[in-house]
Scaffold this motif. Structure first.
Motif, PDB file in Angstrom:
ATOM      1  N   ILE A 404     -86.898  19.247 105.854  1.00 55.17           N
ATOM      2  CA  ILE A 404     -87.050  20.491 105.392  1.00 55.17           C
ATOM      3  C   ILE A 404     -85.877  21.578 105.282  1.00 55.17           C
ATOM      4  O   ILE A 404     -85.846  22.601 105.614  1.00 55.17           O
ATOM      5  N   TRP A 405     -84.784  21.185 104.160  1.00 53.29           N
ATOM      6  CA  TRP A 405     -83.988  21.683 103.978  1.00 53.29           C
ATOM      7  C   TRP A 405     -83.856  23.332 103.553  1.00 53.29           C
ATOM      8  O   TRP A 405     -85.656  23.485 102.244  1.00 53.29           O
ATOM      9  N   PRO A 406     -83.596  24.288 103.235  1.00 54.07           N
ATOM     10  CA  PRO A 406     -82.580  23.933 104.372  1.00 54.07           C
ATOM     11  C   PRO A 406     -82.559  24.504 105.471  1.00 54.07           C
ATOM     12  O   PRO A 406     -81.513  25.102 106.092  1.00 54.07           O
ATOM     13  N   TYR A 407     -83.106  24.254 106.247  1.00 53.28           N
ATOM     14  CA  TYR A 407     -83.832  23.910 107.796  1.00 53.28           C
ATOM     15  C   TYR A 407     -83.878  22.804 108.529  1.00 53.28           C
ATOM     16  O   TYR A 407     -83.085  21.536 107.699  1.00 53.28           O
ATOM     17  N   TYR A 408     -82.394  22.226 109.230  1.00 53.62           N
ATOM     18  CA  TYR A 408     -82.062  21.627 109.877  1.00 53.62           C
ATOM     19  C   TYR A 408     -82.968  21.775 111.562  1.00 53.62           C
ATOM     20  O   TYR A 408     -82.467  22.735 112.309  1.00 53.62           O
ATOM     21  N   HIS A 409     -82.811  20.939 112.138  1.00 50.85           N
ATOM     22  CA  HIS A 409     -83.213  20.303 113.647  1.00 50.85           C
ATOM     23  C   HIS A 409     -81.774  20.261 114.171  1.00 50.85           C
ATOM     24  O   HIS A 409     -80.615  20.098 114.032  1.00 50.85           O
ATOM     25  N   TRP A 410     -81.964  21.831 115.858  1.00 46.78           N
ATOM     26  CA  TRP A 410     -80.459  22.244 116.201  1.00 46.78           C
ATOM     27  C   TRP A 410     -80.439  20.611 117.071  1.00 46.78           C
ATOM     28  O   TRP A 410     -78.687  20.839 116.850  1.00 46.78           O
ATOM     29  N   ASP A 411     -80.436  20.169 117.680  1.00 50.63           N
ATOM     30  CA  ASP A 411     -79.883  19.037 117.900  1.00 50.63           C
ATOM     31  C   ASP A 411     -79.661  17.695 117.460  1.00 50.63           C
ATOM     32  O   ASP A 411     -78.664  17.716 117.640  1.00 50.63           O
ATOM     33  N   ALA A 412     -79.929  17.985 116.094  1.00 51.60           N
ATOM     34  CA  ALA A 412     -79.393  17.113 115.281  1.00 51.60           C
ATOM     35  C   ALA A 412     -77.697  17.504 114.826  1.00 51.60           C
ATOM     36  O   ALA A 412     -76.791  16.537 114.289  1.00 51.60           O
ATOM     37  N   VAL A 413     -78.088  19.577 115.091  1.00 48.40           N
ATOM     38  CA  VAL A 413     -76.790  19.795 114.262  1.00 48.40           C
ATOM     39  C   VAL A 413     -75.603  19.563 115.246  1.00 48.40           C
ATOM     40  O   VAL A 413     -74.771  19.315 114.995  1.00 48.40           O
TER      41      VAL A 413
END
Length: 426
Positions: A404-413
């Motif tokens: 879902i770029w430019p969105y990332y899952h915070w837990d993964a980041v």
């Protein structure tokens, strides 16, 4: 995705990164302000925001910003050049162009006298604009009586940038609760440089210093410019240091874009001279702040405590929804290693100087005046948190998987960067 399509996608992505990194003589020639490197005034923002996935709303912004446009670091950076030119004028040793340059320098001095290192009016306007766009892009974040933490380094121009930014947000919503701080307490992450990295980055004694000295010597060619300004060869031989003079005029020339006086000194240079001098500046900023191969990650690791603070502050904001934003204000020497540690686009490139630094890394793309990194957090009703990262208000890529770029899952980041931090030198 079949193998052929996947291979094409990888090639296109690699080409995109290369195009982003590449800086050319033609690019500098087309906009001589870029020859100023980190003196480039904050560029206009034209990028559009990608809508968040359905059901996600913004609730928090984490920010680190460089101070806005400033005068040259010290009044002396202007004074010695002006004094030399007046001395030459008294000795009747200036060409007509030299006399014209002196008149322009006198106009500049009327503005800059006493302001060495200060934020300029343009610097104030830059941060007001960034704040207003942040407010308009994410209105949900700044509604109501929400709290904002704003901290700056101990340098006045950073504190003034913080106030310009915060006051604009406060004007847009007077209910916002601000906590402004400029304290030694926060320097451990706002502006950290480890003792080991300071040994490496020393431009006189560092392991790269002699190679750089030869590079600068080869790329500093003052004779043409000096002969166009001074008419008396005896005066030049006895009084003028040509190399120091061309560098003194370079800094004044590239710094004009950051102040209010509307005169230019680019006409006394050729585009090639400016490009060559910029290459020297770009070289020093890369070796001193980015991720040079010989540093083995030591310089980039200066941003470790800052990334730790970004993670900690975000987790606190996720738990306590009273905080709208965490604002931090510092310097180019903090933005640059942060970009490298985060692996934003190609800013973590690790090369030897012999590879041609400007072909792979560029200071004015990394850290122009008022440069900034923003982490914008979104959440849906199910409590899933996404984050979008922006550099100078443009959406960027990081090496974390997402569909879902430019969105990332915070837990993964967060997981990715915590593991990365553990691999970096102290």
């Amino acid at each position: 995705m079949n193998l052929r399509i996947r291979t094409l996608a990888i090639m296109l992505a690699t080409f995109s990164l290369g195009a982003h990194a590449q800086t050319t003589f033609e690019e500098i020639s087309a906009d001589l302000n870029k020859a100023g490197g980190v003196y480039l005034a904050y560029p206009s923002v034209e990028a559009k925001q990608t809508p968040a996935p359905k059901g996600y709303k913004p609730f928090y912004v984490s920010h680190y910003g460089r101070h806005g446009s400033r005068y040259l670091i010290s009044d002396k950076d202007y004074q010695w050049v002006i004094q030399l030119m007046h001395k030459a004028d008294s000795a009747d040793a200036l060409t007509p162009l030299g006399k014209d340059v002196l008149n322009r320098l006198n106009l500049v001095w009327a503005e800059v006298d006493g302001h060495g290192g200060d934020l300029t009016p343009l610097g104030v306007r830059q941060h007001q604009g960034i704040a207003e766009r942040m407010y308009n892009n994410y209105p949900e974040v700044f509604r109501g009586k929400r709290h904002i933490s704003a901290r700056s380094t101990l340098v006045n121009r950073c504190a003034m940038s913080m106030v310009a930014f915060g006051d604009r947000l406060k004007a847009l919503n007077p209910q916002l609760d601000f906590n402004y701080e400029m304290s030694q307490k926060y320097m451990s992450y706002l502006c950290y440089h480890s003792p080991k990295s300071n040994v490496f980055t020393n431009n006189e004694k560092g392991p790269w210093a002699e190679e750089y000295r030869k590079f600068e010597e080869a790329h500093t060619n003052p004779d043409r410019l000096v002969s166009s300004i001074f008419s008396n060869t005896v005066f030049v031989r006895c009084v003028v240091n040509p190399r120091e003079f061309i560098w003194g005029m370079y800094w004044i020339a590239v710094g004009m874009q950051d102040i209010e006086t509307r005169v230019s000194f680019y006409d006394i240079f050729t585009a090639k001279e400016l490009f060559d001098l910029w290459q020297c500046v770009n070289y020093r900023f890369y070796m001193g702040n980015a991720n040079p191969l010989a540093s083995n990650g030591l310089v980039m690791a200066n941003a470790k405590s800052l990334v730790e603070n970004i993670i900690e502050s975000a987790d606190n904001a996720i738990k306590d929804r009273s905080t709208a934003a965490t604002l931090r204000f510092g310097h180019d020497g903090n933005i640059i290693p942060l970009l490298a540690l985060l692996q934003v686009d190609n800013f973590d490139v690790s090369i030897e100087p012999s590879a041609g630094i400007y072909k792979h890394w560029c200071d004015f793309k990394a850290a122009p005046m008022a440069s900034n990194i923003q982490f914008v957090f979104f959440e849906n009703k199910g409590g899933d948190v996404l984050v979008k990262i922006m550099h100078n208000e443009k959406e960027v890529h990081i090496p974390v998987k997402t569909d879902i770029w430019p969105y990332y899952h915070w837990d993964a980041v967060k997981d990715y960067y915590q593991k990365r931090l553990a691999t970096l030198p102290s």
